[in-house]
Design an enzyme around this catalytic site. Structure first.
Site, PDB file in Angstrom:
ATOM      1  N   PHE A  44      11.653  14.269  10.333  1.00 56.31           N
ATOM      2  CA  PHE A  44      10.580  13.286  10.513  1.00 56.31           C
ATOM      3  C   PHE A  44      10.908  12.338  11.662  1.00 56.31           C
ATOM      4  CE2 PHE A  44       9.387  13.488   5.727  1.00 56.31           C
ATOM      5  CZ  PHE A  44       8.549  14.564   5.962  1.00 56.31           C
ATOM      6  N   GLN A  72      15.280  16.407   5.850  1.00 53.87           N
ATOM      7  CA  GLN A  72      13.863  16.038   5.948  1.00 53.87           C
ATOM      8  C   GLN A  72      13.708  14.751   6.762  1.00 53.87           C
ATOM      9  OE1 GLN A  72      12.103  14.220   2.381  1.00 53.87           O
ATOM     10  NE2 GLN A  72      10.525  15.808   2.415  1.00 53.87           N
ATOM     11  N   HIS A  99      -7.286   8.266   6.563  1.00 53.22           N
ATOM     12  CA  HIS A  99      -6.892   8.361   7.968  1.00 53.22           C
ATOM     13  C   HIS A  99      -7.996   9.079   8.744  1.00 53.22           C
ATOM     14  CE1 HIS A  99      -2.240   7.969   7.649  1.00 53.22           C
ATOM     15  NE2 HIS A  99      -2.855   7.192   6.768  1.00 53.22           N
ATOM     16  N   GLN A 109       5.203   2.703  12.285  1.00 53.59           N
ATOM     17  CA  GLN A 109       5.977   3.897  11.963  1.00 53.59           C
ATOM     18  C   GLN A 109       7.198   3.418  11.163  1.00 53.59           C
ATOM     19  OE1 GLN A 109       6.614   6.897  11.022  1.00 53.59           O
ATOM     20  NE2 GLN A 109       5.429   7.595  12.794  1.00 53.59           N
ATOM     21  N   HIS A 143       4.136  -0.958   3.568  1.00 44.88           N
ATOM     22  CA  HIS A 143       3.336   0.258   3.393  1.00 44.88           C
ATOM     23  C   HIS A 143       4.316   1.403   3.162  1.00 44.88           C
ATOM     24  CE1 HIS A 143      -0.083   3.003   3.978  1.00 44.88           C
ATOM     25  NE2 HIS A 143       0.703   3.741   4.741  1.00 44.88           N
ATOM     26  N   TYR A 199       4.422   1.095  16.879  1.00 44.06           N
ATOM     27  CA  TYR A 199       5.716   1.783  17.033  1.00 44.06           C
ATOM     28  C   TYR A 199       6.791   0.795  17.500  1.00 44.06           C
ATOM     29  CZ  TYR A 199       3.188   6.175  16.570  1.00 44.06           C
ATOM     30  OH  TYR A 199       2.418   7.209  16.086  1.00 44.06           O
ATOM     31  N   SER A 221       0.840  -1.194   0.000  1.00 44.44           N
ATOM     32  CA  SER A 221       0.000   0.000   0.000  1.00 44.44           C
ATOM     33  C   SER A 221       0.877   1.246   0.000  1.00 44.44           C
ATOM     34  CB  SER A 221      -0.933  -0.017   1.216  1.00 44.44           C
ATOM     35  OG  SER A 221      -0.211  -0.282   2.411  1.00 44.44           O
ATOM     36  N   GLU A 223       1.016   5.518   1.041  1.00 45.57           N
ATOM     37  CA  GLU A 223       0.410   6.647   1.759  1.00 45.57           C
ATOM     38  C   GLU A 223       0.607   7.954   0.993  1.00 45.57           C
ATOM     39  OE1 GLU A 223       0.551   6.963   6.111  1.00 45.57           O
ATOM     40  OE2 GLU A 223       1.525   8.914   5.779  1.00 45.57           O
ATOM     41  N   ARG A 229      -4.439   8.281  16.804  1.00 51.08           N
ATOM     42  CA  ARG A 229      -4.662   9.297  17.829  1.00 51.08           C
ATOM     43  C   ARG A 229      -4.490  10.679  17.208  1.00 51.08           C
ATOM     44  NH1 ARG A 229      -1.012  11.490  22.704  1.00 51.08           N
ATOM     45  NH2 ARG A 229      -0.229  12.598  20.902  1.00 51.08           N
ATOM     46  N   GLY A 230      -3.441  10.847  16.420  1.00 48.30           N
ATOM     47  CA  GLY A 230      -3.183  12.134  15.782  1.00 48.30           C
ATOM     48  C   GLY A 230      -2.432  13.084  16.691  1.00 48.30           C
ATOM     49  N   ASP A 231      -1.994  14.192  16.111  1.00 44.22           N
ATOM     50  CA  ASP A 231      -1.217  15.180  16.858  1.00 44.22           C
ATOM     51  C   ASP A 231      -2.113  16.302  17.364  1.00 44.22           C
ATOM     52  OD1 ASP A 231       1.215  13.859  16.248  1.00 44.22           O
ATOM     53  OD2 ASP A 231       1.172  14.766  14.251  1.00 44.22           O
ATOM     54  N   LYS A 287      -5.558  -1.164  21.533  1.00 47.03           N
ATOM     55  CA  LYS A 287      -6.148  -0.867  20.216  1.00 47.03           C
ATOM     56  C   LYS A 287      -6.604  -2.152  19.523  1.00 47.03           C
ATOM     57  CE  LYS A 287      -2.566   1.737  18.870  1.00 47.03           C
ATOM     58  NZ  LYS A 287      -1.712   2.721  18.152  1.00 47.03           N
TER      59      LYS A 287
END
Length: 281
Positions: A212, A208, A73, A172, A262, A141, A12, A14, A103-105, A161
């Site tokens: 990240f 970069q 997402h 990740q 992914h 993670y 997949s 992203e 969860r997101g930031d 989860k």
């Protein structure tokens, strides 16, 4: 890593919602290139606190119209039960059956996370309201979430989860395969028998990559950092070295029985395509 071999490999890609007309055109070209590899799905990110909500839906709708499977997402930070329900209803009516629950930031300046604090609460909510309508991916993670108080607490969060009803997980990105293998072994020991697909980040620019990695808690091994630093602004050498490192990582993961890959494409097909071709997928 026995249990992961039981799952047939899936691949997949992203993407993130573009902000400009140029970005929209670039993403269309990227999708066209990557679609020829018949991915199981394209995932589309959702900005901090739902900041890209409309653009996420526009991108998702366009991918659907092109006939490709898509997994939007959905992040719970800054969301209410009401707006999450309306987003999911919209996705359900559009025929989407695959989502990535995160969860997101917390966006800068936002003091409270909203009605959902953790991804497992959002997974529980989706299962309660929509039953088995959606296949739910969650994040994993292998090198631990940067905000986790301990390794044990981080693994407990992941377990919550899965037990709340998640179907599979995407990790990740990482460059240390042993961290992934160790994480999978922990899952097996805890009877968490779901596919855990490694997240793969092609190496484009050194600065970069470091940014990240520092944000999400991924480790860039010292030998890789030093080698990339030594190339300075020589992008060709950075790409050549990065392709060798990431291809070798993917080969090792697949050979050991990882249930797919992914790719974090950053809306570019070039490096992902080269890795794909080298792997002979």
């Amino acid at each position: 890593m026995r249990s992961q071999k039981a799952f047939s490999p899936t691949f997949s890609f992203e993407l993130f919602p573009p902000q400009t007309p140029e970005g929209i055109e670039k993403l269309r070209a990227t999708r066209k290139q990557l679609a020829q590899f018949n991915p199981k799905f394209f995932s589309v990110t959702f900005g901090a606190g739902g900041s890209t909500r409309d653009r996420t839906f526009e991108t998702v709708s366009e991918i659907l119209a092109e006939g490709h499977p898509v997994a939007p997402h959905l992040s719970c930070i800054g969301s209410t039960r009401e707006n999450i329900f309306s987003i999911l209803k919209k996705y359900q009516e559009s025929g989407i059956r695959h989502i990535v629950v995160l969860r997101g930031d917390l966006p800068s300046g936002m003091a409270q996370p909203g009605e959902f604090r953790y991804a497992n609460e959002l997974v529980t909510f989706v299962r309660k309201e929509f039953g088995d309508t959606f296949h739910m991916e969650v994040a994993a993670y292998p090198e631990y979430h940067p905000q986790a108080r301990s390794a044990q607490e981080d693994f407990k969060n992941f377990k919550n989860k899965i037990e709340a009803g998640a179907d599979s997980a995407i990790t990740q990105f990482f460059y240390n395969a042993d961290a992934y293998f160790h994480f999978v072994d922990m899952c097996e020991a805890a009877n968490l028998n779901v596919p855990i697909v490694p997240g793969i980040m092609p190496i484009n620019k050194f600065s970069q990559l470091v940014r990240f990695a520092d944000t999400c808690g991924a480790e860039v091994p010292r030998w890789i950092r030093k080698k990339l630093e030594s190339y300075g602004d020589d992008i060709a050498s950075i790409h050549a070295f990065g392709l060798d490192v990431v291809t070798e990582l993917c080969e090792r993961l697949l050979k050991a029985g990882a249930p797919g890959l992914h790719f974090y494409t950053l809306n570019s097909a070039v490096l992902t395509t080269k890795i794909w071709q080298r792997l002979g997928l």
